[in-house]
Design an enzyme around this catalytic site. Structure first.
Site, PDB file in Angstrom:
ATOM      1  N   CYS A 303      53.651  29.909  48.562  1.00  0.00           N
ATOM      2  CA  CYS A 303      54.799  30.826  48.486  1.00  0.00           C
ATOM      3  C   CYS A 303      56.119  30.299  49.076  1.00  0.00           C
ATOM      4  O   CYS A 303      57.174  30.572  48.506  1.00  0.00           O
ATOM      5  CB  CYS A 303      54.449  32.203  49.029  1.00  0.00           C
ATOM      6  SG  CYS A 303      53.787  32.187  50.699  1.00  0.00           S
ATOM      7  N   ARG A 333      45.384  21.932  55.303  1.00  0.00           N
ATOM      8  CA  ARG A 333      45.488  22.499  56.653  1.00  0.00           C
ATOM      9  C   ARG A 333      44.546  21.747  57.568  1.00  0.00           C
ATOM     10  O   ARG A 333      43.394  21.504  57.202  1.00  0.00           O
ATOM     11  CB  ARG A 333      45.093  23.987  56.656  1.00  0.00           C
ATOM     12  CG  ARG A 333      45.994  24.819  55.799  1.00  0.00           C
ATOM     13  CD  ARG A 333      45.650  26.292  55.895  1.00  0.00           C
ATOM     14  NE  ARG A 333      46.452  27.041  54.936  1.00  0.00           N
ATOM     15  CZ  ARG A 333      46.421  28.359  54.814  1.00  0.00           C
ATOM     16  NH1 ARG A 333      45.636  29.067  55.601  1.00  0.00           N
ATOM     17  NH2 ARG A 333      47.178  28.966  53.929  1.00  0.00           N
ATOM     18  N   GLU A 335      42.114  21.932  59.923  1.00  0.00           N
ATOM     19  CA  GLU A 335      41.265  23.007  60.444  1.00  0.00           C
ATOM     20  C   GLU A 335      40.462  22.580  61.662  1.00  0.00           C
ATOM     21  O   GLU A 335      39.843  23.416  62.330  1.00  0.00           O
ATOM     22  CB  GLU A 335      40.318  23.534  59.356  1.00  0.00           C
ATOM     23  CG  GLU A 335      41.011  24.232  58.187  1.00  0.00           C
ATOM     24  CD  GLU A 335      41.447  25.665  58.502  1.00  0.00           C
ATOM     25  OE1 GLU A 335      41.230  26.127  59.640  1.00  0.00           O
ATOM     26  OE2 GLU A 335      42.021  26.314  57.610  1.00  0.00           O
ATOM     27  N   ARG A 344      35.658  26.216  54.428  1.00  0.00           N
ATOM     28  CA  ARG A 344      36.764  25.995  55.364  1.00  0.00           C
ATOM     29  C   ARG A 344      37.013  24.501  55.422  1.00  0.00           C
ATOM     30  O   ARG A 344      36.310  23.762  56.090  1.00  0.00           O
ATOM     31  CB  ARG A 344      36.477  26.560  56.757  1.00  0.00           C
ATOM     32  CG  ARG A 344      37.681  26.406  57.698  1.00  0.00           C
ATOM     33  CD  ARG A 344      37.523  27.140  59.009  1.00  0.00           C
ATOM     34  NE  ARG A 344      37.453  28.574  58.829  1.00  0.00           N
ATOM     35  CZ  ARG A 344      38.524  29.368  58.641  1.00  0.00           C
ATOM     36  NH1 ARG A 344      39.733  28.859  58.591  1.00  0.00           N
ATOM     37  NH2 ARG A 344      38.361  30.654  58.500  1.00  0.00           N
ATOM     38  N   GLU A 352      48.304  30.920  43.697  1.00  0.00           N
ATOM     39  CA  GLU A 352      49.053  31.897  44.486  1.00  0.00           C
ATOM     40  C   GLU A 352      50.104  32.601  43.654  1.00  0.00           C
ATOM     41  O   GLU A 352      51.120  32.028  43.292  1.00  0.00           O
ATOM     42  CB  GLU A 352      49.713  31.265  45.718  1.00  0.00           C
ATOM     43  CG  GLU A 352      50.435  32.364  46.514  1.00  0.00           C
ATOM     44  CD  GLU A 352      50.854  32.008  47.922  1.00  0.00           C
ATOM     45  OE1 GLU A 352      50.616  30.866  48.351  1.00  0.00           O
ATOM     46  OE2 GLU A 352      51.427  32.892  48.576  1.00  0.00           O
ATOM     47  N   ASP A 413      42.744  41.898  53.374  1.00  0.00           N
ATOM     48  CA  ASP A 413      41.811  40.776  53.259  1.00  0.00           C
ATOM     49  C   ASP A 413      40.630  41.210  52.396  1.00  0.00           C
ATOM     50  O   ASP A 413      40.177  42.352  52.492  1.00  0.00           O
ATOM     51  CB  ASP A 413      41.270  40.387  54.638  1.00  0.00           C
ATOM     52  CG  ASP A 413      42.148  39.366  55.341  1.00  0.00           C
ATOM     53  OD1 ASP A 413      43.185  38.972  54.768  1.00  0.00           O
ATOM     54  OD2 ASP A 413      41.796  38.966  56.472  1.00  0.00           O
ATOM     55  N   GLU A 431      36.393  35.637  54.343  1.00  0.00           N
ATOM     56  CA  GLU A 431      37.634  36.067  53.686  1.00  0.00           C
ATOM     57  C   GLU A 431      37.838  35.141  52.487  1.00  0.00           C
ATOM     58  O   GLU A 431      38.035  33.952  52.644  1.00  0.00           O
ATOM     59  CB  GLU A 431      38.831  35.939  54.640  1.00  0.00           C
ATOM     60  CG  GLU A 431      40.147  36.270  53.946  1.00  0.00           C
ATOM     61  CD  GLU A 431      41.393  35.790  54.688  1.00  0.00           C
ATOM     62  OE1 GLU A 431      41.419  35.834  55.921  1.00  0.00           O
ATOM     63  OE2 GLU A 431      42.338  35.374  53.991  1.00  0.00           O
ATOM     64  N   ASN A 434      43.402  37.129  49.896  1.00  0.00           N
ATOM     65  CA  ASN A 434      44.161  38.213  50.511  1.00  0.00           C
ATOM     66  C   ASN A 434      45.305  38.632  49.603  1.00  0.00           C
ATOM     67  O   ASN A 434      45.581  37.987  48.577  1.00  0.00           O
ATOM     68  CB  ASN A 434      44.663  37.830  51.904  1.00  0.00           C
ATOM     69  CG  ASN A 434      45.582  36.644  51.866  1.00  0.00           C
ATOM     70  OD1 ASN A 434      46.122  36.289  50.826  1.00  0.00           O
ATOM     71  ND2 ASN A 434      45.770  36.019  53.006  1.00  0.00           N
ATOM     72  N   CYS A 459      52.751  38.236  48.221  1.00  0.00           N
ATOM     73  CA  CYS A 459      51.974  37.171  47.592  1.00  0.00           C
ATOM     74  C   CYS A 459      50.493  37.451  47.801  1.00  0.00           C
ATOM     75  O   CYS A 459      50.124  38.314  48.591  1.00  0.00           O
ATOM     76  CB  CYS A 459      52.347  35.814  48.179  1.00  0.00           C
ATOM     77  SG  CYS A 459      52.028  35.702  49.939  1.00  0.00           S
ATOM     78  N   ARG A 466      36.835  29.421  48.074  1.00  0.00           N
ATOM     79  CA  ARG A 466      36.292  30.642  48.694  1.00  0.00           C
ATOM     80  C   ARG A 466      35.660  31.545  47.630  1.00  0.00           C
ATOM     81  O   ARG A 466      34.599  32.119  47.859  1.00  0.00           O
ATOM     82  CB  ARG A 466      37.390  31.380  49.444  1.00  0.00           C
ATOM     83  CG  ARG A 466      37.996  30.564  50.586  1.00  0.00           C
ATOM     84  CD  ARG A 466      37.352  30.899  51.906  1.00  0.00           C
ATOM     85  NE  ARG A 466      37.833  30.046  52.970  1.00  0.00           N
ATOM     86  CZ  ARG A 466      38.580  30.466  54.003  1.00  0.00           C
ATOM     87  NH1 ARG A 466      38.932  31.732  54.085  1.00  0.00           N
ATOM     88  NH2 ARG A 466      38.940  29.621  54.944  1.00  0.00           N
TER      89      ARG A 466
HETATM   90  P1  ATP Z   1      41.344  32.127  57.676  1.00  0.00           P
HETATM   91  O1  ATP Z   1      41.528  33.306  58.585  1.00  0.00           O
HETATM   92  O2  ATP Z   1      40.029  32.089  56.976  1.00  0.00           O
HETATM   93  O3  ATP Z   1      41.725  30.836  58.315  1.00  0.00           O
HETATM   94  P2  ATP Z   1      43.942  32.389  56.693  1.00  0.00           P
HETATM   95  O4  ATP Z   1      44.336  33.706  57.230  1.00  0.00           O
HETATM   96  O5  ATP Z   1      44.375  31.156  57.391  1.00  0.00           O
HETATM   97  O6  ATP Z   1      42.378  32.345  56.497  1.00  0.00           O
HETATM   98  P3  ATP Z   1      45.721  32.576  54.542  1.00  0.00           P
HETATM   99  O7  ATP Z   1      46.759  31.712  55.132  1.00  0.00           O
HETATM  100  O8  ATP Z   1      45.946  34.019  54.532  1.00  0.00           O
HETATM  101  O9  ATP Z   1      44.318  32.310  55.195  1.00  0.00           O
HETATM  102  O10 ATP Z   1      45.385  31.997  53.103  1.00  0.00           O
HETATM  103  C1  ATP Z   1      44.974  32.785  52.047  1.00  0.00           C
HETATM  104  C2  ATP Z   1      43.740  32.281  51.370  1.00  0.00           C
HETATM  105  O11 ATP Z   1      43.681  30.853  51.331  1.00  0.00           O
HETATM  106  C3  ATP Z   1      42.454  32.677  52.064  1.00  0.00           C
HETATM  107  O12 ATP Z   1      42.116  33.977  51.729  1.00  0.00           O
HETATM  108  C4  ATP Z   1      41.499  31.676  51.486  1.00  0.00           C
HETATM  109  O13 ATP Z   1      41.132  32.058  50.179  1.00  0.00           O
HETATM  110  C5  ATP Z   1      42.334  30.425  51.388  1.00  0.00           C
HETATM  111  N1  ATP Z   1      42.138  29.533  52.541  1.00  0.00           N
HETATM  112  C6  ATP Z   1      42.808  29.544  53.709  1.00  0.00           C
HETATM  113  N2  ATP Z   1      42.383  28.570  54.520  1.00  0.00           N
HETATM  114  C7  ATP Z   1      41.408  27.905  53.850  1.00  0.00           C
HETATM  115  C8  ATP Z   1      40.576  26.779  54.156  1.00  0.00           C
HETATM  116  N3  ATP Z   1      40.675  26.131  55.309  1.00  0.00           N
HETATM  117  N4  ATP Z   1      39.680  26.370  53.229  1.00  0.00           N
HETATM  118  C9  ATP Z   1      39.582  27.009  52.046  1.00  0.00           C
HETATM  119  N5  ATP Z   1      40.335  28.064  51.695  1.00  0.00           N
HETATM  120  C10 ATP Z   1      41.248  28.522  52.581  1.00  0.00           C
HETATM  121 ZN    ZN Z   2      51.859  33.377  50.436  1.00  0.00          ZN
HETATM  122 MG    MG Z   3      43.485  29.876  58.785  1.00  0.00          MG
END
Ligand code: ATP
Ligand code: ZN
Ligand code: MG
Length: 500
Positions: A303, A333, A335, A344, A352, A413, A431, A434, A459, A466
């Site tokens: 976004c 990311r 992680e 993850r 998106e 979520d 999750e 969202n 968004c 996931r």
């Molecule tokens: P989480 O709490 O699981 O870390 P987030 O709040 O960081 O998620 P958002 O930034 O809201 O996630 O991203 C939206 C979507 O992106 C999530 O619902 C998921 O589908 C996907 N997503 C986020 N982080 C990851 C990841 N590390 N691996 C795979 N998919 C991801």
């Molecule tokens: Zn967004």
């Molecule tokens: Mg996260």
């Protein structure tokens, strides 16, 4: 709030003969410049007038912030003494500044701040600064330092606390066909291979086909029917975009940073190439010399760049609501310890959708999106899942978003039960996507306008890995147990590659 500030004014010429005039200038300041505010005490004193400088001391109590007045005083001084005595102000330096203000809560541990020192007794904080120049004032650092101190204390109370979570919808319980971790099983079958670096995967044809089916479903069943148009954005996000969205201060420890070469001139890289050819290793120090400091990172969510593309634009009413989506940019990311399976990861594939329109348009769209999503998860995946209203704590406490009374803005979520993690009640659900409506947060940040309407935006992050793990964790890898509605999208898996 209490303030005590000493500032040195350096002037263009000697002013020692004007001591009297300067004193009366100081006395006139409260009346001419600042309307007396209720409950405020304020005093201006001028001392050390000699040669071409003097010290102005300001003491105040109340809402008045002396540092915000200094530049005004400089102008007033120049107006008064410039005309009559041809004296200008060369520069101002705050030699000493002490601010005392109340905090809402007592800090739980020490608070530090760059550019100054903070001491806190009970709920009272004192911030001390010295040698502050005009640039510092002009850029409004001091007010932000005060806010940051308050925020840091506030944050100490939220650290480690779970975000606000309230279930708003739950599907029926569904019978799972197994309780294994789908990633591990796909690796065993050779559908999937751990990638060359941390948190990355190589999707062999079978796993790739599953992710692609997920993408097709998202587009055909959710986005296309609602009129979303595809855009293709850049994958590399310059920091100024993240500064505007707040990501830069929010998640600097999760970005993958991008460094450009300092030059593509072969001569500059010659030594690097020599060392690489001879040692067959990468000379890290030599590489570092040839790289620029990062000014960008790899996409974290799609976004921000979409909003950037609307920056400063006025959108025609006929184009509202704007409905677009990106499925090209890959999110990265860092992680770290949280990595698990393909759910993850450090590199993932998302679709998106971003929507910009009036409040009414977006609330209506949210209902329509929810209907389409429900159709996918209930009818196509036959999933056991739920929706929860969530508001990250930092948004709750700043009153920024997530107005719970109306639930107009905020995030929903979508979570799926993952049988391999344990029983329904105690295990953590995944999750898998969202959906957010963010009010005018980004609209304002990117100065996006419409002809007439007041705009909001939002968004929804559709994570393909996931979606895939949520589905496979409940339905297994054997296509015979997959719902026929899903099999319409993936009737048979590719045969893949056999290894000896
Ligand atoms: P989480 O709490 O699981 O870390 P987030 O709040 O960081 O998620 P958002 O930034 O809201 O996630 O991203 C939206 C979507 O992106 C999530 O619902 C998921 O589908 C996907 N997503 C986020 N982080 C990851 C990841 N590390 N691996 C795979 N998919 C991801
Ligand atoms: Zn967004
Ligand atoms: Mg996260």
């Amino acid at each position: 709030m209490q303030f005590h500030l000493d500032a040195t004014f350096t002037l263009s010429t000697d002013l020692s003969s004007l001591k009297k005039e300067i004193q009366s200038f100081a006395h006139s300041l409260p009346a001419t410049l600042f309307k007396k505010q209720e409950g405020t005490t304020l005093s201006f004193t001028i001392a050390n007038v000699h040669n071409n400088s003097f010290t102005l001391s300001i003491a105040s109590e109340g809402a008045f912030r002396p540092h915000n007045a200094l530049l005004q005083i400089k102008n007033a001084f120049s107006r008064e003494f410039g005309k009559t005595h041809h004296i200008g102000v060369r520069d101002i330096t705050i030699t000493r500044y002490e601010m005392t203000f109340d905090l809402e809560k007592k800090p739980l541990k020490k608070v530090t701040i760059p550019f100054g020192t903070v001491t806190i007794t009970g709920k009272q904080a004192t911030l001390s600064l010295s040698n502050v120049d005009e640039e510092f004032l002009r850029r409004n650092y001091i007010d932000r330092m005060i806010s940051r101190i308050k925020e840091k204390v506030e944050n100490q109370y939220y650290e480690g606390k779970a975000e606000f979570w309230k279930s708003i919808w739950e599907s029926k319980e569904k019978k799972s066909v197994w309780s294994k971790d789908p990633t591990e099983e796909m690796v065993k079958k050779g559908w999937l291979q751990q990638g060359p670096t941390k948190g990355k995967w190589f999707y062999r044809p079978q796993a790739a086909a599953i992710l692609k089916a997920m993408e097709q479903i998202a587009i055909n069943e959710v986005l296309a029917p609602l009129g979303f148009q595809e855009i293709i954005e850049s994958h590399i996000v310059p920091f100024d975009i993240w500064l505007k969205t707040g990501h830069m201060e929010g998640m600097p420890a999760e970005f993958y940073y991008v460094a450009e070469p300092k030059t593509r001139d072969a001569k500059s890289w010659e030594h690097f190439v020599d060392l690489t050819k001879i040692t067959k290793e990468i000379p890290a120090d030599e590489l570092q010399k040839n790289l620029s400091t990062p000014t960008a990172g790899i996409c974290y969510a799609q976004c921000p760049v979409i909003y950037w593309s609307f920056k400063g634009k006025t959108i025609a009413e006929s184009s509202l609501p704007v409905l677009v989506y990106d499925k090209t940019a890959i999110s990265n990311r860092y992680e770290s310890g949280g990595r698990h399976g393909i759910e993850r990861v450090d590199e993932f594939h998302r679709v998106e959708p971003v929507y910009i329109g009036t409040r009414e348009q977006l609330l209506d769209l949210r209902d329509k999106l929810l209907d389409r999503y429900k159709y996918v998860f209930n009818k196509i995946f036959d999933l056991e899942w739920r929706m929860a209203w969530v508001t990250p704590w930092y948004m709750q406490q700043a009153g920024k978003l997530g107005d719970e009374s109306t639930q107009d803005t905020g995030t929903i979520d979508f979570e799926a039960y993952m049988p391999y993690r344990g029983n329904r009640k105690d295990s953590e659900w995944l999750e898998f996507q969202n959906l957010s409506i963010l009010g005018d947060k980004y609209i304002g940040a990117f100065n996006i306008k419409a002809q007439k309407s007041k705009l909001w935006s939002g968004c929804s992050g559709i994570g393909l890995e996931r979606w895939a793990t949520a589905f496979l964790a409940q339905k297994g890898l054997d296509q015979k147990s997959w719902p026929s509605t899903f099999k319409k999208y993936l009737s048979a898996l590719p045969k893949g590659i056999e290894f000896l």
